[in-house]
Enzyme design. Structure first.
Site, short mmCIF file in Angstrom:
data_model
loop_
_atom_site.label_atom_id
_atom_site.label_comp_id
_atom_site.label_asym_id
_atom_site.label_seq_id
_atom_site.Cartn_x
_atom_site.Cartn_y
_atom_site.Cartn_z
N SER A 176 0.79 -1.23 0.00
CA SER A 176 0.00 0.00 0.00
C SER A 176 0.82 1.28 0.00
O SER A 176 0.27 2.36 -0.21
CB SER A 176 -0.92 0.03 1.21
OG SER A 176 -2.06 -0.71 0.93
N VAL A 187 1.02 -3.69 4.11
CA VAL A 187 0.89 -4.98 4.80
C VAL A 187 2.15 -5.83 4.83
O VAL A 187 2.21 -6.79 5.59
CB VAL A 187 -0.23 -5.89 4.22
CG1 VAL A 187 -1.58 -5.49 4.70
CG2 VAL A 187 -0.15 -6.00 2.74
N1 GLU Z 1 -1.90 -5.54 -2.17
C1 GLU Z 1 -2.55 -5.44 -0.92
C2 GLU Z 1 -4.05 -5.65 -1.08
O1 GLU Z 1 -4.62 -5.10 -1.96
C3 GLU Z 1 -2.22 -4.10 -0.33
C4 GLU Z 1 -2.72 -3.99 1.04
C5 GLU Z 1 -1.95 -3.06 1.92
O2 GLU Z 1 -0.73 -2.99 1.90
O3 GLU Z 1 -2.66 -2.38 2.67
O4 GLU Z 1 -4.67 -6.34 -0.36
#
Ligand code: GLU
Length: 322
Positions: A65, A260
């Site tokens: 994110s 995340v």
């Molecule tokens: N690629 C992750 C998702 O879409 C990103 C989530 C994050 O880092 O908050 O679930």
């Protein structure tokens, strides 16, 4: 030779918070579950291009994110604020990052830091750049980091294979006309953008680029337009730290974004970019050690934007001139 005071501070924070073993590694994207929980790095990049780093600051991880403010800035440059704001709002959502909920009345995603908003931004970029969108994005991120970045194919595949919730969000966005019908390529772009590999130093330089009015302080390359940087930083301050954003603004008081995989990056306007990496996350999805280190660092240096004497900037100015 005597250690620079900034090096001393981050070394000591690293030693202190390495002992914190709280939190859990994210496993909902299976490939992320393979991260080493022991990893912990901290990097700072100053406005005059100096780097201070400690621990596992070279360890690569996927940006996740933390990509979101950087793609938002790209969309603002291409489409302008008015057009982008027809598709994505600027209000904190008070919901989880992957919430399948849109703003009542407008049907826009609440902001570009939640998945719905970021997928909308990816869709806008795909509409403009077509199949070259990933290349353009990688070039922009690489310019901000000051080195050539690439996608982690294993994480991308893992995320594309299991991203049903993001697919559901994209279909809801299509239903309300927030994205066009090219959902699959827009999602593919989103999954790839989240899978771009960075280390702490890259993130610190990317943030230092924002702190330096859009110009990379290490390479001197102009990367983002100043007007867009203001919007990027505003959103990071209000929405960058998931459902902890209010407390973060209160306690830490500088624009930031976490992801995340365990990265956190923050911007001290006109002074420096900082980044931490450690994959164990708290219940809100922020790196436990990263949050601890950022809170202590900003308190120690008085970096909060509304610090009573604004000692953050002036103190940093003094120690950076040493
Ligand atoms: N690629 C992750 C998702 O879409 C990103 C989530 C994050 O880092 O908050 O679930």
């Amino acid at each position: 030779m005597q250690k620079h005071i900034l090096q001393e501070i981050i070394d000591s924070l690293h030693a202190q918070y390495l002992k914190n073993n709280d939190g859990e590694i994210a496993t909902y994207i299976p490939e992320l579950g393979k991260a080493n929980p022991a990893h912990f790095g901290i990097s700072l990049a100053t406005k005059d291009g100096r780097i201070f780093e400690t621990g596992d600051s070279d360890q690569l991880f996927t940006i996740q994110s933390i990509s979101k403010p950087f793609t938002y800035g790209m969309a603002l440059e291409v489409f302008g604020q008015e057009k982008v704001s027809q598709h994505v709002g600027v209000e904190p959502s008070g919901d989880a990052f992957n919430s399948i909920e849109l703003e009542s009345g407008t049907n826009r995603p609440f902001n570009p830091m939640v998945n719905a908003g970021a997928i909308t931004v990816s869709s806008l970029l795909y509409q403009h750049y077509g199949d070259e969108a990933l290349e353009v994005m990688l070039k922009r991120f690489s310019d901000a980091a000051g080195r050539e970045l690439s996608v982690d194919e294993a994480v991308y595949e893992s995320e594309a294979r299991t991203g049903h919730r993001n697919r559901a969000i994209a279909h809801l966005l299509l239903n309300f006309g927030m994205v066009d019908e090219n959902i699959e390529p827009a999602l593919d772009l989103y999954f790839k953008q989240c899978s771009i590999l960075v280390n702490c130093k890259d993130l610190a330089v990317m943030s230092a680029t924002l702190s330096n009015l859009g110009k990379n302080p290490v390479t001197s390359k102009e990367v983002y337009e100043i007007t867009c940087v203001r919007n990027m930083l505003s959103i990071m301050l209000t929405c960058g730290m998931y459902d902890y954003s209010g407390q973060w603004a209160y306690k830490v008081g500088i624009p930031a974004k976490s992801g995340v995989s365990g990265g956190v990056t923050a911007v001290v306007n006109r002074q420096l970019g900082l980044a931490c990496y450690s994959p164990k996350l708290d219940s809100r999805g922020n790196s436990c050690r990263g949050i601890d280190a950022c809170i202590s660092l900003t308190n120690e240096l008085g970096l909060h934007a509304f610090d009573c004497m604004n000692i953050g900037s002036s103190y940093l100015k003094v120690i950076l001139e040493e």
